[in-house]
Design a protein around this motif. Sequence first.
Motif, PDB file in Angstrom:
ATOM      1  N   UNK A  95       0.858  -1.182   0.000  1.00 11.88           N
ATOM      2  CA  UNK A  95       0.000   0.000   0.000  1.00 11.88           C
ATOM      3  C   UNK A  95       0.899   1.239   0.000  1.00 11.88           C
ATOM      4  N   UNK A  96       0.858   1.998  -1.107  1.00 16.99           N
ATOM      5  CA  UNK A  96       1.720   3.158  -1.284  1.00 16.99           C
ATOM      6  C   UNK A  96       0.884   4.413  -1.482  1.00 16.99           C
ATOM      7  N   UNK A  97       1.544   5.567  -1.497  1.00 14.77           N
ATOM      8  CA  UNK A  97       0.835   6.827  -1.723  1.00 14.77           C
ATOM      9  C   UNK A  97       0.212   6.883  -3.110  1.00 14.77           C
ATOM     10  N   UNK A  98       0.820   6.180  -4.069  1.00 17.16           N
ATOM     11  CA  UNK A  98       0.301   6.206  -5.442  1.00 17.16           C
ATOM     12  C   UNK A  98      -0.766   5.151  -5.696  1.00 17.16           C
ATOM     13  N   UNK A  99      -0.951   4.237  -4.771  1.00 18.27           N
ATOM     14  CA  UNK A  99      -1.965   3.205  -4.944  1.00 18.27           C
ATOM     15  C   UNK A  99      -1.523   1.863  -4.402  1.00 18.27           C
ATOM     16  N   UNK A 100      -2.351   0.867  -4.600  1.00 20.53           N
ATOM     17  CA  UNK A 100      -2.037  -0.493  -4.146  1.00 20.53           C
ATOM     18  C   UNK A 100      -1.251  -1.200  -5.242  1.00 20.53           C
ATOM     19  N   UNK A 101      -0.150  -1.842  -4.851  1.00 19.82           N
ATOM     20  CA  UNK A 101       0.721  -2.532  -5.796  1.00 19.82           C
ATOM     21  C   UNK A 101       0.873  -3.995  -5.407  1.00 19.82           C
ATOM     22  N   UNK A 102       1.186  -4.878  -6.382  1.00 20.38           N
ATOM     23  CA  UNK A 102       1.522  -6.249  -6.017  1.00 20.38           C
ATOM     24  C   UNK A 102       2.736  -6.247  -5.096  1.00 20.38           C
ATOM     25  N   UNK A 103       2.702  -7.079  -4.075  1.00 21.86           N
ATOM     26  CA  UNK A 103       3.791  -7.106  -3.111  1.00 21.86           C
ATOM     27  C   UNK A 103       4.962  -7.965  -3.513  1.00 21.86           C
ATOM     28  N   UNK A 104       4.815  -8.688  -4.625  1.00 22.17           N
ATOM     29  CA  UNK A 104       5.874  -9.594  -5.058  1.00 22.17           C
ATOM     30  C   UNK A 104       6.146  -9.409  -6.544  1.00 22.17           C
ATOM     31  N   UNK A 105       7.404  -9.541  -6.917  1.00 20.72           N
ATOM     32  CA  UNK A 105       7.775  -9.432  -8.320  1.00 20.72           C
ATOM     33  C   UNK A 105       8.061 -10.793  -8.938  1.00 20.72           C
ATOM     34  N   UNK A 180      -3.158 -13.841 -10.329  1.00 19.82           N
ATOM     35  CA  UNK A 180      -4.373 -13.737  -9.511  1.00 19.82           C
ATOM     36  C   UNK A 180      -4.138 -12.850  -8.294  1.00 19.82           C
ATOM     37  N   UNK A 181      -2.999 -13.025  -7.645  1.00 19.46           N
ATOM     38  CA  UNK A 181      -2.700 -12.215  -6.472  1.00 19.46           C
ATOM     39  C   UNK A 181      -2.503 -10.753  -6.859  1.00 19.46           C
ATOM     40  N   UNK A 182      -1.833 -10.523  -7.982  1.00 21.61           N
ATOM     41  CA  UNK A 182      -1.628  -9.151  -8.447  1.00 21.61           C
ATOM     42  C   UNK A 182      -2.947  -8.494  -8.843  1.00 21.61           C
ATOM     43  N   UNK A 183      -3.896  -9.284  -9.330  1.00 27.21           N
ATOM     44  CA  UNK A 183      -5.188  -8.737  -9.732  1.00 27.21           C
ATOM     45  C   UNK A 183      -5.926  -8.120  -8.551  1.00 27.21           C
ATOM     46  N   UNK A 184      -5.635  -8.604  -7.341  1.00 25.67           N
ATOM     47  CA  UNK A 184      -6.249  -8.002  -6.163  1.00 25.67           C
ATOM     48  C   UNK A 184      -5.876  -6.528  -6.053  1.00 25.67           C
TER      49      UNK A 184
END
Length: 206
Positions: A95-105, A180-184
Amino acid sequence: MRVAIVGGTGAFGRALARKLRVIGHEVLVGSRDAQRGRERAIELGVDGGANEDVVRGADLVVLATKSNAALDTARELVDAIGETPVLCVASDLAFTESGVLPGREERSLAEELNEIVRGPVASGLQSLSAAHLASNELPDEDALICGDDSRAKELALELAGSLVGGHAVDVGPLANSRALEAMTAVILNVNRDFGVTAGLRLTGLP
């Protein structure tokens, strides 16, 4: 189906437990604290207790803890879960100032989980919200499931198909849990920007 929900005292776990009970599944909710698990189970009209107790004898274990607790919880329950299939519904998010991002690359949470437990792992339901599960109506959306083991996917697809008004869709191997996880993260950004509770529906399915 006898379904044990680890993390069944959280928002998603509670909504899932209620929905599955109404549908007719046998549901058990677990907590690290046995008393809390029993108390929450009474509220939900299901059985409950300590995580290690509810997973024994289940047909499917749903790991519904927060993402930062999922792997440690799995390590604690390895022996209790044994060879029982596990459905991972968590997403690792940033959770960042610019929005929600996937936590894993790279590898997904479900892929790491698959290296911890002895039973087969499927991943899915990441696009299904607790709010939609709590509705009296089946949500007009699809539920996506992936995994490498046919037994785990069959149980997860059966469960998913009873939760939505759309399709339960096999979307391939466990590595696709990364998508699927990134789609969240995508859905949460949409929810924030439009003030909605969004879900997924695939077009072109029979």
